[in-house]
Design a protein around this motif. Structure first.
Motif, mmCIF file in Angstrom:
data_model
loop_
_atom_site.group_PDB
_atom_site.id
_atom_site.type_symbol
_atom_site.label_atom_id
_atom_site.label_comp_id
_atom_site.label_asym_id
_atom_site.label_seq_id
_atom_site.Cartn_x
_atom_site.Cartn_y
_atom_site.Cartn_z
ATOM 1 N N ALA A 251 0.573 -1.553 -0.106
ATOM 2 C CA ALA A 251 0.072 -0.233 0.214
ATOM 3 C C ALA A 251 1.084 1.023 -0.183
ATOM 4 O O ALA A 251 1.035 2.330 -0.846
ATOM 5 N N SER A 254 2.478 1.511 -3.406
ATOM 6 C CA SER A 254 1.284 1.907 -4.007
ATOM 7 C C SER A 254 1.834 3.234 -4.405
ATOM 8 O O SER A 254 0.681 4.087 -5.336
ATOM 9 N N LYS A 255 0.982 3.808 -3.309
ATOM 10 C CA LYS A 255 0.915 5.383 -2.713
ATOM 11 C C LYS A 255 1.893 6.827 -3.676
ATOM 12 O O LYS A 255 1.981 7.452 -4.020
ATOM 13 N N GLY A 258 1.941 6.380 -6.615
ATOM 14 C CA GLY A 258 0.527 7.326 -7.304
ATOM 15 C C GLY A 258 -0.416 6.800 -8.359
ATOM 16 O O GLY A 258 -1.467 6.962 -8.575
ATOM 17 N N LEU A 259 -0.632 5.245 -7.231
ATOM 18 C CA LEU A 259 -1.663 4.207 -7.957
ATOM 19 C C LEU A 259 -2.438 3.688 -6.755
ATOM 20 O O LEU A 259 -2.480 3.511 -5.225
ATOM 21 N N GLU A 260 -3.704 4.327 -7.065
ATOM 22 C CA GLU A 260 -5.004 3.576 -6.442
ATOM 23 C C GLU A 260 -5.042 1.852 -6.423
ATOM 24 O O GLU A 260 -5.077 1.567 -7.490
ATOM 25 N N THR A 261 -5.394 1.696 -5.130
ATOM 26 C CA THR A 261 -5.363 -0.111 -5.242
ATOM 27 C C THR A 261 -6.718 -0.554 -4.223
ATOM 28 O O THR A 261 -6.449 -0.484 -2.606
ATOM 29 N N PRO A 262 -8.172 -0.025 -4.348
ATOM 30 C CA PRO A 262 -8.836 -0.042 -3.795
ATOM 31 C C PRO A 262 -9.891 -1.870 -3.268
ATOM 32 O O PRO A 262 -9.743 -1.939 -1.846
ATOM 33 N N ASP A 265 -6.599 -2.422 -0.145
ATOM 34 C CA ASP A 265 -6.599 -1.285 0.992
ATOM 35 C C ASP A 265 -8.534 -2.307 1.238
ATOM 36 O O ASP A 265 -8.085 -2.228 2.786
#
Ligand code: NAP
Length: 292
Positions: A251, A254-255, A258-262, A265
């Motif tokens: 996580a 990824s942050k 700049g990647l979102e990983t719903p 999460d």
């Protein structure tokens, strides 16, 4: 340095669920094996089979040509590699150090750089395939570092795994493992939901697994951990505490990218609930308890 059975001394650090089986394969293959484990008694059977137990990481590092570690958390890797009694201060110039712990890509790069200053070749080589993959020497091993060193180390890695892939420079092995854990994380949630659904619908989960494990939904998790869920076997396998560690690293990484990983999460939040219930030493399949 050329790697050859009998001649090459391998030093193995960390004889847990994974490391114990992996070290055993190296011994059976005919390598001279020196071992270190924080809890020394875990080495007893390997010593009976011919391994040499070292009392300190420093002693092991001084005597070994190839050093392999698979410990718990990035902090443990730092403890084993850094400081006056660590691998990097004590290993011989020209030796190869392979960290197979699932750890932080940034730490892998740091160890590679620090190793270079001492002429110690560091590879990051985390694994996938679980306790069974370690037992059966069928691990998938993802490797970062210098390609020349990867080529040298390959005969050793081949004793522990079946699918060994060079991924790129230092840290690339750990980044690949993060992609692996991101794929597994949401999959664990999906698997638990699917088996809970089958059970709620009055079906026999084992018969359901016979269908969905072989179709498009089939996965390593479904086929290897699904049966443990049905048997309500919560033993690790793969500790929840280690999975949370992996998801936190993934996580954060990824942050930074700049990647979102719903999906990741969500899985992390559910496993945190498990840890809050005091279940962090269960196997990851115990997530099914949240769906009961
Ligand atoms: P484990 O059973 O807890 O084994 C970890 C081993 O490292 C133990 O023998 C432990 O010593 C030793 N250790 C930990 N911290 C240490 C330190 N600071 N100094 C010296 N020794 C230390 O865990 P595991 O399941 O084998 O997992 C090991 C690593 O592989 C983890 O990073 C995990 O995420 C990764 N991994 C696990 C699996 C799996 O399915 N189990 C699959 C892929 C990757 P003690 O015996 O004293 O505790």
């Amino acid at each position: 340095m050329e790697i050859a059975k009998k001649k090459t001394i391998i030093g193995f650090i960390g004889l847990g669920v994974m490391g114990h089986s992996m070290a055993g394969h190296l011994l059976e293959a005919g390598f001279a094996l020196h071992v270190y484990n924080r809890t020394a008694s875990k080495a007893d059977d390997l010593v009976k089979k011919g391994a040499v137990l070292e009392a300190r990481v420093a002693d092991l590092a001084q005597k070994s040509d190839v050093i392999i570690s698979i410990v718990g958390f990035p902090g443990d890797v730092e403890q084993v590699y850094l400081g006056s009694l660590g691998v990097l201060e004590n290993a011989k110039p020209g030796s190869i150090a392979i960290d197979m712990t699932t750890s932080d890509p940034a730490l892998a790069i740091d160890l590679y750089d620090k190793g270079r200053q001492k002429k110690i070749h560091v590879l990051d080589a985390p694994v996938s395939g679980g306790d069974l993959g370690a037992k059966n020497a069928s691990l998938s091993i993802m490797v970062g570092g210098d390609k020349k060193i990867f080529d040298k180390a390959l005969p050793v890695l081949e004793i522990m795994g079946k699918n060994i892939v060079y991924q790129g420079g230092a840290g690339a092995g750990q980044h690949t493992k993060m992609a692996n854990q991101i794929a597994i994380a949401a999959g664990m949630v999906a698997m638990c939901e699917a088996l809970a659904y089958a059970s709620r619908a009055g079906l026999d989960p084992e018969t359901v697994l016979g269908s969905i494990g072989q179709g498009a939904a089939g996965s390593w998790s479904l086929n290897n951990l699904g049966p443990r869920i049905i048997q309500k076997n919560d033993k690790p396998g793969f500790f929840i505490k280690h999975f949370i560690k992996d998801m936190k690293i993934a996580a954060a990484s990824s942050k930074r990218l700049g990647l979102e990983t719903p999906g990741l999460d969500l899985a992390l939040s559910l496993y945190r609930k498990m840890a809050e219930k005091g279940l962090e030493n269960d196997g990851t399949q115990a997530l099914y308890k949240l769906f009961e």
